[in-house]
Scaffold this motif. Structure first.
Motif, PDB file in Angstrom:
ATOM      1  N   LEU A  25       0.840  -1.204   0.000  1.00  0.00           N
ATOM      2  CA  LEU A  25       0.000   0.000   0.000  1.00  0.00           C
ATOM      3  C   LEU A  25       0.870   1.247   0.000  1.00  0.00           C
ATOM      4  O   LEU A  25       0.660   2.180  -0.783  1.00  0.00           O
ATOM      5  N   ALA A  26       1.873   1.226   0.881  1.00  0.00           N
ATOM      6  CA  ALA A  26       2.779   2.368   0.989  1.00  0.00           C
ATOM      7  C   ALA A  26       3.441   2.638  -0.360  1.00  0.00           C
ATOM      8  O   ALA A  26       3.602   3.788  -0.780  1.00  0.00           O
ATOM      9  N   LEU A  27       3.792   1.546  -1.033  1.00  0.00           N
ATOM     10  CA  LEU A  27       4.439   1.674  -2.329  1.00  0.00           C
ATOM     11  C   LEU A  27       3.528   2.376  -3.329  1.00  0.00           C
ATOM     12  O   LEU A  27       3.930   3.303  -4.032  1.00  0.00           O
ATOM     13  N   ASN A  28       2.268   1.948  -3.330  1.00  0.00           N
ATOM     14  CA  ASN A  28       1.302   2.531  -4.265  1.00  0.00           C
ATOM     15  C   ASN A  28       1.029   3.999  -3.971  1.00  0.00           C
ATOM     16  O   ASN A  28       1.078   4.853  -4.860  1.00  0.00           O
ATOM     17  N   VAL A  29       0.748   4.259  -2.673  1.00  0.00           N
ATOM     18  CA  VAL A  29       0.432   5.635  -2.272  1.00  0.00           C
ATOM     19  C   VAL A  29       1.652   6.519  -2.515  1.00  0.00           C
ATOM     20  O   VAL A  29       1.559   7.623  -3.060  1.00  0.00           O
ATOM     21  N   GLY A  30       2.806   5.984  -2.095  1.00  0.00           N
ATOM     22  CA  GLY A  30       4.065   6.713  -2.258  1.00  0.00           C
ATOM     23  C   GLY A  30       4.318   7.051  -3.713  1.00  0.00           C
ATOM     24  O   GLY A  30       4.778   8.135  -4.052  1.00  0.00           O
ATOM     25  N   TRP A  31       3.980   6.106  -4.560  1.00  0.00           N
ATOM     26  CA  TRP A  31       4.153   6.296  -6.008  1.00  0.00           C
ATOM     27  C   TRP A  31       3.436   7.552  -6.475  1.00  0.00           C
ATOM     28  O   TRP A  31       3.953   8.356  -7.232  1.00  0.00           O
ATOM     29  N   ILE A  32       2.213   7.697  -5.972  1.00  0.00           N
ATOM     30  CA  ILE A  32       1.412   8.858  -6.394  1.00  0.00           C
ATOM     31  C   ILE A  32       1.968  10.137  -5.770  1.00  0.00           C
ATOM     32  O   ILE A  32       2.151  11.150  -6.437  1.00  0.00           O
ATOM     33  N   LEU A  33       2.206  10.055  -4.440  1.00  0.00           N
ATOM     34  CA  LEU A  33       2.634  11.258  -3.722  1.00  0.00           C
ATOM     35  C   LEU A  33       3.999  11.755  -4.182  1.00  0.00           C
ATOM     36  O   LEU A  33       4.227  12.956  -4.315  1.00  0.00           O
ATOM     37  N   LEU A  34       4.875  10.808  -4.402  1.00  0.00           N
ATOM     38  CA  LEU A  34       6.272  11.199  -4.686  1.00  0.00           C
ATOM     39  C   LEU A  34       6.604  11.190  -6.172  1.00  0.00           C
ATOM     40  O   LEU A  34       7.751  11.043  -6.562  1.00  0.00           O
ATOM     41  N   ASN A  35       5.595  11.311  -6.987  1.00  0.00           N
ATOM     42  CA  ASN A  35       5.791  11.136  -8.421  1.00  0.00           C
ATOM     43  C   ASN A  35       6.885  12.018  -9.005  1.00  0.00           C
ATOM     44  O   ASN A  35       7.612  11.631  -9.916  1.00  0.00           O
ATOM     45  N   TRP A  36       7.009  13.245  -8.429  1.00  0.00           N
ATOM     46  CA  TRP A  36       7.980  14.184  -8.987  1.00  0.00           C
ATOM     47  C   TRP A  36       9.418  13.798  -8.675  1.00  0.00           C
ATOM     48  O   TRP A  36      10.340  14.212  -9.335  1.00  0.00           O
ATOM     49  N   ARG A  37       9.587  12.996  -7.646  1.00  0.00           N
ATOM     50  CA  ARG A  37      10.977  12.654  -7.316  1.00  0.00           C
ATOM     51  C   ARG A  37      11.373  11.352  -8.023  1.00  0.00           C
ATOM     52  O   ARG A  37      11.392  10.271  -7.436  1.00  0.00           O
ATOM     53  N   GLN A  38      11.716  11.482  -9.279  1.00  0.00           N
ATOM     54  CA  GLN A  38      11.911  10.296 -10.117  1.00  0.00           C
ATOM     55  C   GLN A  38      12.979   9.330  -9.578  1.00  0.00           C
ATOM     56  O   GLN A  38      12.750   8.135  -9.456  1.00  0.00           O
ATOM     57  N   VAL A  39      14.126   9.859  -9.228  1.00  0.00           N
ATOM     58  CA  VAL A  39      15.244   8.996  -8.852  1.00  0.00           C
ATOM     59  C   VAL A  39      14.963   8.272  -7.526  1.00  0.00           C
ATOM     60  O   VAL A  39      15.119   7.056  -7.412  1.00  0.00           O
ATOM     61  N   ALA A  40      14.521   9.099  -6.551  1.00  0.00           N
ATOM     62  CA  ALA A  40      14.220   8.519  -5.239  1.00  0.00           C
ATOM     63  C   ALA A  40      13.187   7.414  -5.395  1.00  0.00           C
ATOM     64  O   ALA A  40      13.275   6.349  -4.769  1.00  0.00           O
ATOM     65  N   LEU A  41      12.227   7.683  -6.240  1.00  0.00           N
ATOM     66  CA  LEU A  41      11.162   6.711  -6.500  1.00  0.00           C
ATOM     67  C   LEU A  41      11.708   5.392  -7.037  1.00  0.00           C
ATOM     68  O   LEU A  41      11.335   4.299  -6.581  1.00  0.00           O
ATOM     69  N   LEU A  42      12.589   5.527  -7.988  1.00  0.00           N
ATOM     70  CA  LEU A  42      13.140   4.342  -8.626  1.00  0.00           C
ATOM     71  C   LEU A  42      13.854   3.466  -7.606  1.00  0.00           C
ATOM     72  O   LEU A  42      13.597   2.256  -7.500  1.00  0.00           O
ATOM     73  N   VAL A  43      14.706   4.134  -6.802  1.00  0.00           N
ATOM     74  CA  VAL A  43      15.465   3.389  -5.791  1.00  0.00           C
ATOM     75  C   VAL A  43      14.518   2.748  -4.786  1.00  0.00           C
ATOM     76  O   VAL A  43      14.587   1.547  -4.493  1.00  0.00           O
ATOM     77  N   LEU A  44      13.580   3.580  -4.272  1.00  0.00           N
ATOM     78  CA  LEU A  44      12.622   3.064  -3.297  1.00  0.00           C
ATOM     79  C   LEU A  44      11.819   1.902  -3.872  1.00  0.00           C
ATOM     80  O   LEU A  44      11.610   0.873  -3.228  1.00  0.00           O
ATOM     81  N   GLY A  45      11.395   2.113  -5.120  1.00  0.00           N
ATOM     82  CA  GLY A  45      10.590   1.083  -5.789  1.00  0.00           C
ATOM     83  C   GLY A  45      11.343  -0.228  -5.854  1.00  0.00           C
ATOM     84  O   GLY A  45      10.791  -1.282  -5.516  1.00  0.00           O
ATOM     85  N   ILE A  46      12.600  -0.169  -6.238  1.00  0.00           N
ATOM     86  CA  ILE A  46      13.392  -1.403  -6.356  1.00  0.00           C
ATOM     87  C   ILE A  46      13.525  -2.073  -4.993  1.00  0.00           C
ATOM     88  O   ILE A  46      13.324  -3.273  -4.851  1.00  0.00           O
ATOM     89  N   VAL A  47      13.844  -1.264  -3.956  1.00  0.00           N
ATOM     90  CA  VAL A  47      14.023  -1.828  -2.606  1.00  0.00           C
ATOM     91  C   VAL A  47      12.731  -2.481  -2.139  1.00  0.00           C
ATOM     92  O   VAL A  47      12.705  -3.630  -1.686  1.00  0.00           O
ATOM     93  N   PHE A  48      11.620  -1.727  -2.247  1.00  0.00           N
ATOM     94  CA  PHE A  48      10.337  -2.267  -1.793  1.00  0.00           C
ATOM     95  C   PHE A  48       9.960  -3.531  -2.564  1.00  0.00           C
ATOM     96  O   PHE A  48       9.474  -4.503  -2.011  1.00  0.00           O
ATOM     97  N   PHE A  49      10.199  -3.460  -3.860  1.00  0.00           N
ATOM     98  CA  PHE A  49       9.836  -4.603  -4.700  1.00  0.00           C
ATOM     99  C   PHE A  49      10.613  -5.850  -4.271  1.00  0.00           C
ATOM    100  O   PHE A  49      10.045  -6.923  -4.103  1.00  0.00           O
ATOM    101  N   ALA A  50      11.924  -5.658  -4.038  1.00  0.00           N
ATOM    102  CA  ALA A  50      12.761  -6.788  -3.603  1.00  0.00           C
ATOM    103  C   ALA A  50      12.247  -7.329  -2.279  1.00  0.00           C
ATOM    104  O   ALA A  50      12.166  -8.548  -2.074  1.00  0.00           O
ATOM    105  N   LEU A  51      11.885  -6.390  -1.368  1.00  0.00           N
ATOM    106  CA  LEU A  51      11.384  -6.820  -0.060  1.00  0.00           C
ATOM    107  C   LEU A  51      10.105  -7.649  -0.204  1.00  0.00           C
ATOM    108  O   LEU A  51       9.943  -8.697   0.412  1.00  0.00           O
TER     109      LEU A  51
END
Ligand code: ADP
Length: 299
Positions: A25-51
């Motif tokens: 859920l956090a990943l999804n919501v975060g995706w929307i909220l943090l959309n402008w921060r492309q790089v941070a998103l990518l890193v976070l996305g990869i970490v969360f996805f791996a988890l």
């Protein structure tokens, strides 16, 4: 038995599952909220996805293990019910015959012998279940003394020979200790139970042709080995470790003719480990016989 431990792991994996959902859920919501921060998103996305993927793999493994355990429980209940019902039905039948028919003295004696053998089988099953219950607790040994393991093994062999009506050549005993006696510090009844279980299996899984050799040998200054080798049905390579687990029985068409509860080797392993030793099985595969070896510290 280990209900406490199981409940804990169920709670752990339940909490784990809930956390994973929260993470998704956090990943999804975060995706929307943090959309402008492309790089941070990518890193976070990869970490969360791996988890999440790791969590899912762990959860699935846990579920499969639980399902397997349940299946083994069911098979165990069926096996025990069968092992209890068969001798009781047989004893009933003979008692009814004795009650309702006139039987000769010789027949009556034969019936008594059969009923005694049946009650022995019944008692053995009940003792096996009770022993397995005790074995699950990590208690230390009660009656420890210095024991001549050679004597214990020989007594077990004699008992097995009588119980299964075997001729002397089918059970061989060798002692390779040099000058010393094979002494260990331990609980004699428990060690006897361990050796008897291995011998009973060796006879059971040999089928009609029983050729068993038992050896007590000095491994080195500090350890002894007891080897029980048979020329029976053998064990598939991939299952040599698993057969020591509680309730575990080798599956497969022709194994169906061997009855049992899957507790014997679990009991053997618990006893041997309580004595500071270890037990393992070797087999070249199905039809190639098996060898069970116990290592114990010398007294
Ligand atoms: P049980 O004999 O009641 O099934 P055990 O715990 O004693 O339970 O043995 C577990 C499994 O290991 C058995 O079901 C059998 O498949 C295998 N096994 C044990 N001893 C032998 C042996 N001597 N030869 C071949 N297979 C064996």
């Amino acid at each position: 038995m280990r209900i406490g431990g199981r409940r804990k792991s169920v709670i752990f994996f339940l909490t784990f599952g809930i956390l994973l959902v929260a993470l998704a859920l956090a990943l999804n919501v975060g995706w929307i909220l943090l959309n402008w921060r492309q790089v941070a998103l990518l890193v976070l996305g990869i970490v969360f996805f791996a988890l999440i993927i790791t969590g899912l793999v762990l959860n699935t493994t846990f579920l499969i293990r639980e399902i397997r355990r349940n299946e083994q429980h069911d098979a165990f209940i069926n096996a025990v019910t069968h092992e209890l019902k068969t001798p009781i039905a047989s004893i009933r039948l003979y008692l009814e015959t004795l009650k309702t028919r006139d039987v000769s003295e010789a027949q009556r004696k034969e019936f008594y012998d059969i009923m005694l053998a049946d009650s022995d089988r019944l008692l053995q099953t009940v003792e096996q279940v009770l022993h397995a219950g005790r074995a699950s607790h990590k208690q230390s040994l009660a009656n420890v003394s210095v024991i001549d393991l050679g004597r214990v093994v020989r007594e077990c062999l004699d008992l097995t020979r009588v119980r299964y009506n075997l001729n002397p050549d089918s059970l061989l005993y060798v002692e390779s200790m040099g000058e010393a006696r094979p002494r260990v510090a331990g609980d004699e009844d428990e060690l006897r139970a361990a050796v008897s279980n291995l011998l009973e299996n060796a006879v059971k899984y040999s089928g009609k042709e029983v050729h068993i050799s038992v050896e007590v040998a000095a491994l080195d200054d500090r350890r002894l080995a007891v080897r029980v080798a048979d020329r029976g049905v053998g064990i598939p390579r991939g299952q040599l470790k698993r057969i020591f687990k509680r309730f575990y029985r080798v599956q497969g068409g022709f194994m169906k003719r061997f009855k049992g509860t899957g507790l014997g080797l679990f009991i053997v392993r618990s006893i041997v480990e309580k004595h500071g030793g270890r037990v393992f099985a070797e087999s070249a595969g199905l039809g190639q016989g098996s060898t069970f070896t116990i290592h114990l510290p010398r007294a």
